[in-house]
Design a protein around this motif. Structure first.
Motif, short mmCIF file in Angstrom:
data_model
loop_
_atom_site.label_atom_id
_atom_site.label_comp_id
_atom_site.label_asym_id
_atom_site.label_seq_id
_atom_site.Cartn_x
_atom_site.Cartn_y
_atom_site.Cartn_z
N GLU A 293 -16.51 -32.67 19.82
CA GLU A 293 -16.65 -31.76 21.25
C GLU A 293 -16.83 -32.62 22.40
O GLU A 293 -18.23 -33.32 22.24
CB GLU A 293 -16.71 -30.47 20.59
CG GLU A 293 -16.70 -30.16 19.46
CD GLU A 293 -17.01 -28.75 19.58
OE1 GLU A 293 -18.03 -28.78 20.60
OE2 GLU A 293 -17.13 -27.80 18.88
N SER A 294 -16.24 -32.25 24.12
CA SER A 294 -16.78 -32.87 24.93
C SER A 294 -18.25 -32.02 24.89
O SER A 294 -18.41 -30.77 24.93
CB SER A 294 -16.31 -32.83 26.04
OG SER A 294 -16.23 -31.27 26.08
N SER B 279 -19.31 -37.02 17.72
CA SER B 279 -18.77 -35.65 18.31
C SER B 279 -17.73 -35.35 18.25
O SER B 279 -16.91 -36.17 19.00
CB SER B 279 -19.46 -35.16 19.76
OG SER B 279 -19.09 -34.01 20.32
#
Length: 119
Positions: A33-34, A31
């Protein structure tokens, strides 16, 4: 050396480390994105909360225990009728629904047991 299963030959064949750990061309899920915040709000301390008496109301359990367990009030009523009119209404409604349901089941059983007429 690394191995992977070849779907065409149905055998293990030598492979590079990246293809052995990610079979059939699958890419590892990374991922970029956080992740979303699970708890977006701040937590409250127990000392910050209001007193529980303000929203719970009065405890009615001791009063009901006195009503149902008192031997001094020997009025001869069963426990399920001790609180008066609301209890009598609930009791009679339950009895009426029980008798009505029994009659309905017996009628349905009688109708189901009769042969259908041929037209």
């Amino acid at each position: 050396m690394y191995y992977k299963f070849n779907g065409f030959t149905q055998r293990l064949v030598g492979a590079a480390a990246s293809t052995a750990y990610n079979p059939q061309g699958l890419k590892p899920i990374v991922s970029t994105e956080s992740p979303a915040l699970v708890f977006g709000t701040t937590t409250k301390l127990a000392s910050d909360l209001p007193a529980t008496d303000s929203f719970l109301g009065k405890n009615q359990v001791p009063d009901l225990q006195k009503l149902f367990q008192s031997d001094s009030k020997a009025d001869g009523l069963p426990v399920h009728l001790k609180r008066g009119v609301p209890d009598k209404l609930l009791y009679r409604t339950t009895m009426a629904l029980t008798i009505g349901g029994t009659i309905y089941c017996l009628v349905a059983l009688y109708m189901a047991s009769q042969p259908r007429s041929q037209k």
